[in-house]
Design a protein around this motif. Sequence first.
Motif, PDB file in Angstrom:
ATOM      1  N   PRO A   3       0.834  -1.199   0.000  1.00 57.20           N
ATOM      2  CA  PRO A   3       0.000   0.000   0.000  1.00 57.20           C
ATOM      3  C   PRO A   3       0.874   1.257   0.000  1.00 57.20           C
ATOM      4  O   PRO A   3       2.015   1.224   0.463  1.00 57.20           O
ATOM      5  CB  PRO A   3      -0.811  -0.101   1.283  1.00 57.20           C
ATOM      6  CG  PRO A   3      -0.374  -1.313   1.988  1.00 57.20           C
ATOM      7  CD  PRO A   3       0.656  -2.017   1.184  1.00 57.20           C
ATOM      8  N   PRO A   4       0.354   2.364  -0.510  1.00 61.10           N
ATOM      9  CA  PRO A   4       1.135   3.604  -0.592  1.00 61.10           C
ATOM     10  C   PRO A   4       1.762   4.029   0.729  1.00 61.10           C
ATOM     11  O   PRO A   4       2.867   4.575   0.736  1.00 61.10           O
ATOM     12  CB  PRO A   4       0.105   4.632  -1.067  1.00 61.10           C
ATOM     13  CG  PRO A   4      -0.866   3.828  -1.855  1.00 61.10           C
ATOM     14  CD  PRO A   4      -0.953   2.499  -1.160  1.00 61.10           C
ATOM     15  N   SER A   5       1.116   3.754   1.836  1.00 60.43           N
ATOM     16  CA  SER A   5       1.661   4.158   3.134  1.00 60.43           C
ATOM     17  C   SER A   5       2.956   3.420   3.485  1.00 60.43           C
ATOM     18  O   SER A   5       3.713   3.888   4.334  1.00 60.43           O
ATOM     19  CB  SER A   5       0.625   3.930   4.230  1.00 60.43           C
ATOM     20  OG  SER A   5       0.300   2.555   4.308  1.00 60.43           O
ATOM     21  N   ARG A   6       3.218   2.287   2.847  1.00 57.95           N
ATOM     22  CA  ARG A   6       4.434   1.515   3.147  1.00 57.95           C
ATOM     23  C   ARG A   6       5.590   1.820   2.204  1.00 57.95           C
ATOM     24  O   ARG A   6       6.671   1.266   2.359  1.00 57.95           O
ATOM     25  CB  ARG A   6       4.115   0.020   3.117  1.00 57.95           C
ATOM     26  CG  ARG A   6       3.244  -0.373   4.307  1.00 57.95           C
ATOM     27  CD  ARG A   6       3.056  -1.857   4.490  1.00 57.95           C
ATOM     28  NE  ARG A   6       4.221  -2.646   4.267  1.00 57.95           N
ATOM     29  CZ  ARG A   6       4.221  -3.828   3.623  1.00 57.95           C
ATOM     30  NH1 ARG A   6       3.088  -4.314   3.154  1.00 57.95           N
ATOM     31  NH2 ARG A   6       5.323  -4.505   3.451  1.00 57.95           N
ATOM     32  N   ILE A   7       5.362   2.699   1.223  1.00 60.29           N
ATOM     33  CA  ILE A   7       6.451   3.103   0.332  1.00 60.29           C
ATOM     34  C   ILE A   7       7.091   4.341   0.949  1.00 60.29           C
ATOM     35  O   ILE A   7       6.684   5.473   0.716  1.00 60.29           O
ATOM     36  CB  ILE A   7       5.945   3.385  -1.099  1.00 60.29           C
ATOM     37  CG1 ILE A   7       5.336   2.117  -1.684  1.00 60.29           C
ATOM     38  CG2 ILE A   7       7.083   3.883  -1.976  1.00 60.29           C
ATOM     39  CD1 ILE A   7       4.759   2.287  -3.068  1.00 60.29           C
ATOM     40  N   GLU A   8       8.083   4.075   1.772  1.00 61.98           N
ATOM     41  CA  GLU A   8       8.750   5.151   2.498  1.00 61.98           C
ATOM     42  C   GLU A   8      10.207   4.781   2.718  1.00 61.98           C
ATOM     43  O   GLU A   8      10.609   3.625   2.559  1.00 61.98           O
ATOM     44  CB  GLU A   8       8.044   5.389   3.836  1.00 61.98           C
ATOM     45  CG  GLU A   8       7.950   4.131   4.652  1.00 61.98           C
ATOM     46  CD  GLU A   8       6.965   4.224   5.806  1.00 61.98           C
ATOM     47  OE1 GLU A   8       7.168   3.486   6.776  1.00 61.98           O
ATOM     48  OE2 GLU A   8       6.017   5.010   5.733  1.00 61.98           O
ATOM     49  N   SER A   9      11.008   5.747   3.111  1.00 60.36           N
ATOM     50  CA  SER A   9      12.441   5.511   3.263  1.00 60.36           C
ATOM     51  C   SER A   9      12.770   4.561   4.410  1.00 60.36           C
ATOM     52  O   SER A   9      13.834   3.963   4.414  1.00 60.36           O
ATOM     53  CB  SER A   9      13.173   6.838   3.466  1.00 60.36           C
ATOM     54  OG  SER A   9      12.671   7.493   4.607  1.00 60.36           O
ATOM     55  N   GLY A  10      11.849   4.382   5.371  1.00 59.70           N
ATOM     56  CA  GLY A  10      12.114   3.495   6.494  1.00 59.70           C
ATOM     57  C   GLY A  10      11.757   2.037   6.234  1.00 59.70           C
ATOM     58  O   GLY A  10      11.916   1.200   7.113  1.00 59.70           O
TER      59      GLY A  10
END
Length: 164
Positions: free
Chosen positions: A77-84
Amino acid sequence: MEQLLTFIANHPILVGAFAVVLAALIATEFSRLTRRWKELDTTQAILLINRRDPLILDVSNSTDYANGHILNAEHLPPSRIESGNSQLLKKLDRPVLVYCKNGQVSPQMATRLVKLGFEDVNLLRGGLAQWISDQQPVSRGKQGKPKGSGGKGSGGKRGKQRKK
């Protein structure tokens, strides 16, 4: 030239609307030419999958993913595409094929992936809806059971699938 100036003076709203549309067209084309990801149609996506074994990311919501997704696609999901996201960052060297249900969310996610450091990011034009429209097989649920879509590899098991 005099007629053009007369036209502009007599139709300021029409000329203003034309200027706005022209500016929007130029901005859209400029952003399309300068983006760092590629948009692929279904045939190009199949070639990518068969030749380069990309990381296939479905950025749809959980319900849409469960209703159908490309075989071997990971739900992200978009919320999990992050630098962390360390699991995602371990795969920076792989090509990526990203898609969503209709191709509305995936362009923003492709841009995010590029910003995270992915160099070979590809977007499925039209999303899963176009994939299905082109009669390509999809999997259903988390187990990846084939859903008969009429495409190659569906195995003709249409009658044995139950709708959820």
